[in-house]
Scaffold this motif. Structure first.
Motif, PDB file in Angstrom:
ATOM      1  N   ILE A  30      33.732  33.059  53.669  1.00 33.80           N
ATOM      2  CA  ILE A  30      33.105  32.933  52.346  1.00 33.80           C
ATOM      3  C   ILE A  30      32.619  34.277  51.832  1.00 33.80           C
ATOM      4  O   ILE A  30      32.802  34.623  50.655  1.00 33.80           O
ATOM      5  N   ALA A  31      31.994  35.076  52.710  1.00 41.74           N
ATOM      6  CA  ALA A  31      31.537  36.400  52.284  1.00 41.74           C
ATOM      7  C   ALA A  31      32.713  37.278  51.863  1.00 41.74           C
ATOM      8  O   ALA A  31      32.641  38.006  50.864  1.00 41.74           O
ATOM      9  N   THR A  32      33.828  37.202  52.605  1.00 45.18           N
ATOM     10  CA  THR A  32      34.998  38.013  52.275  1.00 45.18           C
ATOM     11  C   THR A  32      35.665  37.504  51.005  1.00 45.18           C
ATOM     12  O   THR A  32      36.177  38.296  50.198  1.00 45.18           O
ATOM     13  N   MET A  33      35.692  36.199  50.796  1.00 48.07           N
ATOM     14  CA  MET A  33      36.181  35.624  49.540  1.00 48.07           C
ATOM     15  C   MET A  33      35.441  36.224  48.356  1.00 48.07           C
ATOM     16  O   MET A  33      36.050  36.667  47.367  1.00 48.07           O
ATOM     17  N   ARG A  34      34.110  36.285  48.457  1.00 42.27           N
ATOM     18  CA  ARG A  34      33.302  36.827  47.356  1.00 42.27           C
ATOM     19  C   ARG A  34      33.503  38.337  47.216  1.00 42.27           C
ATOM     20  O   ARG A  34      33.571  38.866  46.090  1.00 42.27           O
ATOM     21  N   TRP A  35      33.591  39.026  48.340  1.00 36.06           N
ATOM     22  CA  TRP A  35      33.815  40.481  48.312  1.00 36.06           C
ATOM     23  C   TRP A  35      35.151  40.814  47.640  1.00 36.06           C
ATOM     24  O   TRP A  35      35.228  41.686  46.773  1.00 36.06           O
ATOM     25  N   LEU A  36      36.203  40.109  48.034  1.00 34.69           N
ATOM     26  CA  LEU A  36      37.518  40.371  47.443  1.00 34.69           C
ATOM     27  C   LEU A  36      37.527  40.031  45.965  1.00 34.69           C
ATOM     28  O   LEU A  36      38.135  40.752  45.157  1.00 34.69           O
ATOM     29  N   SER A  37      36.864  38.944  45.587  1.00 33.94           N
ATOM     30  CA  SER A  37      36.812  38.568  44.176  1.00 33.94           C
ATOM     31  C   SER A  37      36.196  39.688  43.343  1.00 33.94           C
ATOM     32  O   SER A  37      36.650  39.980  42.229  1.00 33.94           O
ATOM     33  N   GLY A  38      35.165  40.341  43.887  1.00 29.57           N
ATOM     34  CA  GLY A  38      34.556  41.466  43.194  1.00 29.57           C
ATOM     35  C   GLY A  38      35.501  42.642  43.062  1.00 29.57           C
ATOM     36  O   GLY A  38      35.546  43.310  42.012  1.00 29.57           O
ATOM     37  N   ARG A  39      36.298  42.904  44.093  1.00 30.07           N
ATOM     38  CA  ARG A  39      37.244  44.027  44.040  1.00 30.07           C
ATOM     39  C   ARG A  39      38.411  43.752  43.100  1.00 30.07           C
ATOM     40  O   ARG A  39      38.922  44.663  42.444  1.00 30.07           O
ATOM     41  N   LEU A  40      38.825  42.490  43.024  1.00 30.83           N
ATOM     42  CA  LEU A  40      39.971  42.140  42.183  1.00 30.83           C
ATOM     43  C   LEU A  40      39.576  41.862  40.735  1.00 30.83           C
ATOM     44  O   LEU A  40      40.431  41.871  39.844  1.00 30.83           O
ATOM     45  N   GLY A  41      38.294  41.514  40.519  1.00 33.20           N
ATOM     46  CA  GLY A  41      37.860  41.128  39.187  1.00 33.20           C
ATOM     47  C   GLY A  41      38.273  39.718  38.814  1.00 33.20           C
ATOM     48  O   GLY A  41      38.343  39.373  37.639  1.00 33.20           O
ATOM     49  N   ARG A  42      38.529  38.886  39.817  1.00 35.25           N
ATOM     50  CA  ARG A  42      38.926  37.492  39.601  1.00 35.25           C
ATOM     51  C   ARG A  42      38.603  36.709  40.856  1.00 35.25           C
ATOM     52  O   ARG A  42      38.576  37.268  41.970  1.00 35.25           O
TER      53      ARG A  42
END
Length: 361
Positions: free
Chosen positions: A272-284
């Motif tokens: 879950i933390a990585t899901m949120r981290w990646l979403s921030g990097r991708l902008g989606r």
């Protein structure tokens, strides 16, 4: 099972034409480069399966399952199609059932995200809720018998419904798209398992084409796949995964452990933390199974960097985050599951600043 009469054959021909025409209208999915902190040398690619018409990796599986059932003569005009699912496969299957004019019933756990249930119903399907993931199989089988319909049974047929030798399967697509990249043959392909069909397809393709690429399967907490793989048994059972779409309470028939080079357990908090981290990097937004994949991929990259190995790693963006706004993106929901994201959020923040991934002790 109905005999293959001329009218049944004609109906199958038209249904297959509709499914194939839909595939012809759809472009291949994108392969994105994910910028990483730290020293260069290893490239991370993300195969974006969320751009399928039904928004997830399961669109490929659903199309294959429908073609398999049609070409085996298992579906006919008026059949009710039934499936056991944690959500995304049922979304895609509801779409294909509607495409060929058949009613569809999805047997899903009551904890399935409301957004997925709404999508199943939006595509014309009906949801039958059960209390736990372990109940979906027999309930789906019983409903299909009661309705005189057909149980697609993704957990049995996923590994055999897809042509793993090629024919534009996901593995062939990945290698075609990497062909002009600096490292066109990846060191690792990282996936997670729901049915096991994707890992079976990719692993078989790697061996068939004699690529040196290794296949890493990331398994969430509560899933039986890792235990079954380590013990080389198909009888392992577990409590069941809290990461929707991946991990199962039993080793599914479509999971082919012999094509897997390595497996790793991914804590739910890391997913879950990585899901949120990646979403921030991708902008989606991305879904939680993508977080599972990325955490395992970052671990593989860390090991490569530690020994000075260069190359590429590929993993999957399984579906978008819009399906999980009321669950994995909701802090109150996560806290209610007893999941503490803080240790893994801190690890990822340190990774951003130092380029080194140091999991919590």
């Amino acid at each position: 099972m109905p005999r293959l009469t001329s009218s049944h054959r004609a109906w199958i021909d038209e249904a297959v034409r509709r499914v194939e025409a839909d595939a012809q209208r759809s472009a291949d999915t994108h392969l994105h480069v994910v910028p990483l902190p730290g020293e260069p040398g290893v490239d991370l690619y993300l195969k974006d399966e969320s751009v399928h018409p039904t928004g997830s990796l399961k669109h490929r599986l659903a199309r294959s399952l429908f073609l398999y059932a049609l070409c085996n003569g298992w579906l006919h005009a008026g059949s009710t199609v039934v499936e056991a699912s944690s959500g995304s496969t049922a979304v895609s299957e509801a779409y294909f059932a509607g495409l060929i004019g058949l009613p569809f019933v999805a047997v899903v756990p009551a904890g399935t995200s409301p957004e997925k249930i709404q999508l199943i119903e939006w595509y014309g399907g009906r949801c039958h809720l059960v209390d736990s993931a372990g109940e979906v199989y027999e309930t789906a089988r019983r409903l299909a018998a009661e309705l005189g319909g057909h149980y697609l049974d993704q957990f049995t047929y996923a590994e055999r419904a897809t042509d793993w030798r090629g024919n534009n399967n996901i593995a062939e697509s990945i290698f075609d798209q990497l062909s002009r990249e600096p490292h066109p043959v990846p060191s690792w392909i990282v996936v997670s398992a729901g049915t096991g069909g994707t890992s079976a397809t990719i692993g078989r393709y790697l061996r068939y084409r004699r690529y040196p690429t290794r296949l890493l399967v990331a398994d969430p907490e509560g899933s039986a796949f890792l235990d079954g793989w380590e013990q080389d048994v198909s009888t392992a059972t577990a409590s069941g995964s809290r990461i929707e779409g991946i991990g199962r309470p039993r080793v599914e028939p479509s999971f082919v452990g012999g094509v897997v080079d390595e497996m790793v357990r991914v804590p739910d908090a890391a997913s879950i933390a990585t899901m949120r981290w990646l979403s921030g990097r991708l902008g989606r937004g991305v879904g939680p199974s993508t977080g599972t994949n990325i955490w395992a991929a970052l671990g593989a990259i860390e090991r490569m960097r530690a020994v000075g190995e260069t190359g590429s790693v590929v993993t999957l963006l399984c579906d978008g985050g819009e399906r999980y706004r009321s669950s994995y993106y909701d802090d109150a929901w996560v806290a209610g599951q007893g999941i503490d994201l803080a240790p893994y959020a801190a690890v990822l923040a340190e990774y951003e600043s130092t380029g080194r991934l140091r999991p919590p002790a």
